[in-house]
Scaffold this motif. Structure first.
Motif, mmCIF file in Angstrom:
data_model
loop_
_atom_site.group_PDB
_atom_site.id
_atom_site.type_symbol
_atom_site.label_atom_id
_atom_site.label_comp_id
_atom_site.label_asym_id
_atom_site.label_seq_id
_atom_site.Cartn_x
_atom_site.Cartn_y
_atom_site.Cartn_z
ATOM 1 N N LEU A 1 -6.490 7.085 1.863
ATOM 2 C CA LEU A 1 -5.029 7.381 1.488
ATOM 3 C C LEU A 1 -4.726 8.208 2.807
ATOM 4 O O LEU A 1 -5.143 9.085 3.068
ATOM 5 C CB LEU A 1 -4.908 8.327 0.211
ATOM 6 N N GLN A 2 -3.411 7.793 3.291
ATOM 7 C CA GLN A 2 -2.876 8.513 4.626
ATOM 8 C C GLN A 2 -1.736 9.050 4.287
ATOM 9 O O GLN A 2 -0.649 8.342 3.779
ATOM 10 C CB GLN A 2 -2.629 7.237 5.534
ATOM 11 N N PRO A 3 -1.538 10.205 4.076
ATOM 12 C CA PRO A 3 -0.216 10.907 4.011
ATOM 13 C C PRO A 3 0.823 10.577 4.904
ATOM 14 O O PRO A 3 1.006 10.258 6.057
ATOM 15 C CB PRO A 3 -0.585 12.472 4.019
ATOM 16 N N LEU A 4 2.019 10.196 4.052
ATOM 17 C CA LEU A 4 3.439 9.699 4.743
ATOM 18 C C LEU A 4 4.578 10.713 4.704
ATOM 19 O O LEU A 4 5.342 10.844 5.536
ATOM 20 C CB LEU A 4 3.906 8.354 4.478
ATOM 21 N N GLY A 5 4.666 11.556 3.787
ATOM 22 C CA GLY A 5 5.551 12.428 3.529
ATOM 23 C C GLY A 5 5.526 13.078 2.448
ATOM 24 O O GLY A 5 5.058 12.897 1.378
ATOM 25 N N LEU A 6 6.097 14.368 2.358
ATOM 26 C CA LEU A 6 6.141 15.359 1.207
ATOM 27 C C LEU A 6 7.524 15.900 1.049
ATOM 28 O O LEU A 6 8.006 16.353 1.890
ATOM 29 C CB LEU A 6 5.127 16.608 1.514
ATOM 30 N N GLY B 1 8.799 21.013 -7.817
ATOM 31 C CA GLY B 1 8.267 19.734 -7.941
ATOM 32 C C GLY B 1 8.151 19.254 -6.322
ATOM 33 O O GLY B 1 8.591 19.862 -5.269
ATOM 34 N N ARG B 2 7.271 18.208 -6.307
ATOM 35 C CA ARG B 2 7.112 17.533 -4.965
ATOM 36 C C ARG B 2 7.019 16.100 -5.176
ATOM 37 O O ARG B 2 6.379 15.472 -6.132
ATOM 38 C CB ARG B 2 5.813 18.041 -4.261
ATOM 39 N N LEU B 3 7.773 15.252 -4.255
ATOM 40 C CA LEU B 3 7.482 13.906 -4.030
ATOM 41 C C LEU B 3 6.685 13.620 -2.979
ATOM 42 O O LEU B 3 6.792 14.006 -1.955
ATOM 43 C CB LEU B 3 8.721 13.058 -3.673
ATOM 44 N N VAL B 4 5.635 12.985 -3.321
ATOM 45 C CA VAL B 4 4.475 12.568 -2.464
ATOM 46 C C VAL B 4 4.428 11.238 -2.214
ATOM 47 O O VAL B 4 4.220 10.627 -3.051
ATOM 48 C CB VAL B 4 2.970 13.183 -2.766
ATOM 49 N N VAL B 5 4.395 10.829 -0.862
ATOM 50 C CA VAL B 5 4.351 9.398 -0.290
ATOM 51 C C VAL B 5 2.911 9.281 0.698
ATOM 52 O O VAL B 5 2.811 10.158 1.455
ATOM 53 C CB VAL B 5 5.597 9.067 0.573
ATOM 54 N N VAL B 6 2.358 8.273 0.010
ATOM 55 C CA VAL B 6 1.046 7.957 0.666
ATOM 56 C C VAL B 6 0.938 6.690 1.161
ATOM 57 O O VAL B 6 1.575 5.731 0.439
ATOM 58 C CB VAL B 6 -0.336 8.523 0.015
ATOM 59 N N LEU B 7 -0.028 6.052 2.016
ATOM 60 C CA LEU B 7 0.013 4.823 2.206
ATOM 61 C C LEU B 7 -1.590 4.412 2.191
ATOM 62 O O LEU B 7 -2.660 5.146 2.730
ATOM 63 C CB LEU B 7 -0.031 4.554 3.869
ATOM 64 N N VAL B 8 -2.081 3.499 1.178
ATOM 65 C CA VAL B 8 -3.360 2.753 1.017
ATOM 66 C C VAL B 8 -3.546 2.148 2.213
ATOM 67 O O VAL B 8 -3.088 1.139 2.618
ATOM 68 C CB VAL B 8 -3.450 2.005 -0.363
ATOM 69 N N VAL B 9 -4.610 2.529 2.941
ATOM 70 C CA VAL B 9 -5.039 1.593 4.047
ATOM 71 C C VAL B 9 -6.476 1.501 3.916
ATOM 72 O O VAL B 9 -7.353 1.966 3.152
ATOM 73 C CB VAL B 9 -4.938 2.590 5.409
ATOM 74 N N SER B 10 -7.144 0.397 4.940
ATOM 75 C CA SER B 10 -8.522 0.272 4.964
ATOM 76 C C SER B 10 -9.319 1.241 5.461
ATOM 77 O O SER B 10 -8.955 2.057 6.560
ATOM 78 C CB SER B 10 -8.775 -1.060 5.696
ATOM 79 N N ALA B 11 -10.328 1.673 5.148
ATOM 80 C CA ALA B 11 -11.119 2.897 5.535
ATOM 81 C C ALA B 11 -12.207 2.017 6.411
ATOM 82 O O ALA B 11 -12.698 0.925 6.205
ATOM 83 C CB ALA B 11 -11.838 3.640 4.219
ATOM 84 N N PRO B 12 -12.739 2.760 7.407
ATOM 85 C CA PRO B 12 -13.881 2.493 8.240
ATOM 86 C C PRO B 12 -15.050 2.066 7.224
ATOM 87 O O PRO B 12 -15.455 2.912 6.623
ATOM 88 C CB PRO B 12 -14.395 3.559 9.059
ATOM 89 N N GLY B 13 -15.858 0.805 7.668
ATOM 90 C CA GLY B 13 -16.990 0.563 7.033
ATOM 91 C C GLY B 13 -16.500 -0.199 5.570
ATOM 92 O O GLY B 13 -17.419 -0.496 4.908
ATOM 93 N N GLY B 14 -15.242 -0.191 5.391
ATOM 94 C CA GLY B 14 -14.965 -0.874 3.879
ATOM 95 C C GLY B 14 -14.357 0.056 3.156
ATOM 96 O O GLY B 14 -14.370 1.364 3.204
ATOM 97 N N GLY C 1 0.600 -1.261 -0.078
ATOM 98 C CA GLY C 1 -0.261 0.157 -0.039
ATOM 99 C C GLY C 1 0.756 1.237 0.088
ATOM 100 O O GLY C 1 0.353 2.371 -0.275
ATOM 101 N N ARG C 2 2.079 1.259 0.309
ATOM 102 C CA ARG C 2 2.848 2.390 0.237
ATOM 103 C C ARG C 2 3.165 2.904 -1.209
ATOM 104 O O ARG C 2 3.594 2.028 -2.101
ATOM 105 C CB ARG C 2 4.094 2.350 0.834
ATOM 106 N N LEU C 3 2.592 4.182 -1.474
ATOM 107 C CA LEU C 3 2.759 4.424 -3.078
ATOM 108 C C LEU C 3 3.332 6.107 -2.988
ATOM 109 O O LEU C 3 3.262 6.978 -2.181
ATOM 110 C CB LEU C 3 1.343 4.696 -3.229
#
Length: 339
Positions: free
Chosen positions: A61-66, A44-57, A28-30
């Protein structure tokens, strides 16, 4: 699976999305390479996010770094040797190596400066994990070792911009490159700087290339002629299939990691297509969720059927191929005084 439980998520990158890469280590890390003003001029920007399970299914996307850069970023590739490192292609001609957990204040841990024009693509060797490649508008491809300040090899047979270079997934020294000179070239960097094979892959600029994950002889291309195609290196005179649904140039093609004939494409017609290359010429699904050029698309390595796309509308989408992507959030409008 019901439609409501199929995952989908959307994130405003604020800059134009140019390329993206899923981590080979952490599910899930993207990472997304972005550029201000469509990459024409600006930061420019390098964006790092984590794909996580949302409440209710579903997904969130959870931000990890910029990570901010002084010029636009056009592609990104995770290291195959270090779970927290990645390389980004920069408009200033450099390749920047970042460590997303190192205390560097957002600065790259190394910068490689040899290209004479915008770096269009980067890719890490999946087999010899201490090497990566970059390609540039200066018509060259360079092979690097992250511990060395200078490239170990330059490949310079293309006669126009090289938009993408991709290592073979199961061979330590096979590299494909896609160029505006309308060709795809096969290289063996261990044998030297001369190409092994040249494929006349289109009557227009070839913008993207990717290896099949299942067949060592098979690869796919995307071109300005609005077509994607699959090829066999043993019979390079003609494609094995032609995939035509995009209404404009096809900017990116990716072969699926979970099915031998699955393909993903994104184009300047603002759409993303999912294909079965064994059943051309029409896509299985076509999505029109972007409002500007789609420049990056990718399959999730760990979640079968999950795909991601980014474009010049500043949006990152992650969804399951059997669902519809989420609509982007409405723009934030500035408040003005009455009268």
């Amino acid at each position: 699976v019901g439609q409501q439980s199929i995952p989908a998520a959307v994130h405003d990158l604020q800059f134009a999305g140019q390329g993206l890469s899923f981590s080979p280590y952490i599910p899930g890390r993207l990472a997304v390479a972005t550029a201000a003003n469509f990459g024409i001029v600006g930061n420019g920007r390098l964006v790092v996010v984590l794909v996580v399970s949302a409440p209710g299914g579903g997904l969130a996307l959870q931000p990890l770094g910029l990570f901010e850069t002084n010029d636009g970023l056009y592609d990104v590739a995770w290291s195959e040797a270090h779970e927290h490192q990645l390389v980004a292609a920069s408009g200033d001609g450099s390749v920047k190596l970042f460590d997303v957990v190192a205390p560097t204040g957002g600065r790259p841990v190394a910068v490689f400066c040899e290209h004479q024009a915008e770096v269009a693509g980067v890719d890490w060797n999946l087999v010899e994990k201490d090497a990566f490649a970059s390609c540039s508008w200066d018509h060259t491809i360079k092979v690097w070792r992250p511990e060395r300040p200078a490239s170990v090899l330059t490949l310079a047979e293309h006669t126009y911009c090289v938009y993408e270079a991709r290592w073979a997934p199961r061979h330590p020294s096979r590299l494909l490159s896609a160029s505006g000179d309308r060709t795809v070239k096969l290289w063996d960097p261990k044998a030297g700087a001369q190409s092994v094979l040249t494929v006349g892959a289109s009557d227009a600029e070839v913008l993207s290339v990717d290896w099949s994950k299942y067949d060592e002889h098979s690869f796919a291309t995307a071109a300005v002629d609005r077509r994607a195609a699959t090829w066999d290196l043993r019979f390079p005179a003609a494609p094995t299939s032609v995939l035509a649904a995009h209404g404009s140039a096809v900017r990116r093609v990716r072969c699926g990691p979970h099915h031998p004939t699955a393909l993903l494409t994104g184009g300047y017609d603002m759409s993303v297509c999912v294909w079965d290359a064994a059943a051309p010429p029409h896509p299985q699904r076509q999505f029109a969720h972007h409002t500007e050029f789609v420049v990056g698309c990718e399959w999730s390595l760990f979640q079968e059927g999950v795909v991601a796309s980014c474009g010049w509308d500043n949006m990152l989408h992650v969804w399951h191929r059997d669902a519809q992507p989420l609509a982007p959030p409405p723009p934030v409008r500035a408040l003005t005084a009455p009268g």
